[in-house]
Design an enzyme around this catalytic site. Structure first.
Site, PDB file in Angstrom:
ATOM      1  N   THR A  69      35.891  35.874  50.158  1.00 46.91           N
ATOM      2  CA  THR A  69      37.175  36.113  50.666  1.00 46.91           C
ATOM      3  C   THR A  69      37.349  36.270  52.313  1.00 46.91           C
ATOM      4  O   THR A  69      38.000  35.677  52.985  1.00 46.91           O
ATOM      5  CB  THR A  69      37.752  37.293  50.347  1.00 46.91           C
ATOM      6  OG1 THR A  69      37.887  37.276  48.917  1.00 46.91           O
ATOM      7  CG2 THR A  69      39.160  37.676  51.104  1.00 46.91           C
ATOM      8  N   ASP A 113      42.602  33.638  44.775  1.00 42.36           N
ATOM      9  CA  ASP A 113      41.369  34.607  44.240  1.00 42.36           C
ATOM     10  C   ASP A 113      41.151  34.366  42.604  1.00 42.36           C
ATOM     11  O   ASP A 113      42.168  34.317  42.289  1.00 42.36           O
ATOM     12  CB  ASP A 113      41.291  35.842  45.064  1.00 42.36           C
ATOM     13  CG  ASP A 113      39.802  36.272  44.988  1.00 42.36           C
ATOM     14  OD1 ASP A 113      38.711  35.755  44.451  1.00 42.36           O
ATOM     15  OD2 ASP A 113      39.718  37.879  45.222  1.00 42.36           O
TER      16      ASP A 113
END
Length: 341
Positions: A69, A113
């Site tokens: 991330t 994600d």
């Protein structure tokens, strides 16, 4: 009315609800490790900038906590593009994906994600969006159904997953910018990350405290930062400096040993050793004996235990290795090699 000034309030917020965000690197220079990936991304982003086009789609994969991330955020900042963030489980219907894609501006970045958890029907809608910038939507059912094709603005899809095998081959092949695996960090790299985080937290590390945290951090930055925060709390409450001794005592309270094993890790090793005579034992049987989910064992415990060489996966199940017995302070049986075949 509180008498705190604006700076005090900001510092308090940063040190509570948004602390993890504060520790996340915001510049390439601050991102430690994964040098090969950084070199490849630097070329990809620079080439796209010179052509004045959005970067191609990129997929990051690897165990949790390694910085997938963070890389997505850095790409957004490096390109100066807005980034919309979502996750695979959050996109339940084709309409959800259509809403997200049609609201993107030209050059925007979409970060998904846990992309391995996307519904296969939604994946098929994503294919033309990634390849040709079109969105095919079916309206109606049966003979009266019709297809509408919407043109999408140029965008970049960044995705992350902990289970790349769960991402279908057709979807993986459409990440034309590259599929990058993040590797575990060395103790030296973790020490640098811990020192940087300590500066942000305003903590003074003494007597090799960063080395003690690093060697127990399972080669993972997220774990290293978690241990640093807990050691900081312990030192603060006990009115002591944050040194090696403080770290040892703080992590001992968490049940983390010198090798970074948690109580659940040790329980797994002890269960294989005592209940199943060192193994091999099947995953479902082991999960039942531990009253734990199979996915938790596979995704949390096993990767690190395998990396340390404490257990081994055999054709008949999980078995304890020579190092596993040694870690528990037990003598390995004479027929251990037969068990590992």
């Amino acid at each position: 009315m509180s008498s705190k000034n604006t700076k005090e309030i900001k510092e308090e917020v940063n040190d509570t609800g948004y602390l993890d965000q504060e520790l996340r690197p915001s510049r390439w220079e601050d991102y430690i490790g994964q040098q090969n990936i950084k070199n490849n991304l630097e070329i990809l982003l620079k080439a796209a900038k010179e052509r004045n086009t959005p970067p191609e789609h990129i997929l990051f994969y690897g165990p949790p906590g390694l910085g997938k991330t963070t890389l997505a955020h850095l790409i957004s900042k490096e390109t100066g593009r807005n980034m919309k963030i979502t996750s695979g489980p959050a996109i339940e219907k084709v309409g959800d994906l259509a809403s997200i894609l049609t609201n993107l501006a030209s050059g925007d970045i979409l970060f998904i994600d846990e992309i391995h958890r996307l519904n296969k029907t939604i994946e098929e809608v994503l294919y033309p969006a990634m390849e040709s910038g079109t969105l095919d939507i079916i309206i109606g059912k049966g003979p009266s159904a019709r297809t509408i094709q919407l043109e999408l603005p140029p965008f970049t899809l960044l995705a992350a997953t902990t289970r790349v095998a769960g991402v279908s081959s057709p979807l993986r092949s459409r990440f034309s910018g590259g599929v990058f695996r993040l590797e575990f960090y060395t103790d030296k790299e973790l020490e640098e990350i811990i020192k940087r985080s300590a500066k942000i937290l305003g903590v003074d590390l003494k007597d090799g405290a960063e080395k003690e945290i690093a060697k127990r951090s399972r080669h993972t930055p997220r774990t290293a930062n978690y241990f640093l925060k807990r050691a900081r709390d312990f030192a603060q409450v006990s009115k002591r400096s944050l040194d090696k001794k403080s770290v040892e005592e703080a992590l001992s309270l968490l049940g983390v040993d010198e090798s970074g094993l948690t109580p659940s890790d040790r329980k797994l090793l002890e269960t294989i050793a005592h209940k199943f005579s060192g193994g091999p034992v099947g995953l479902s049987t082991l999960a039942a004996a531990l009253s734990e989910e199979e996915a938790t064992i596979e995704e949390f415990n096993e990767p690190y235990l395998l990396q340390l060489g404490l257990i081994e996966r055999t054709s008949r199940g999980r078995a304890l290795t020579q190092n596993g017995y040694k870690h528990l302070g037990l003598s390995a049986p004479k027929n251990i090699q037969e068990k590992l075949l």
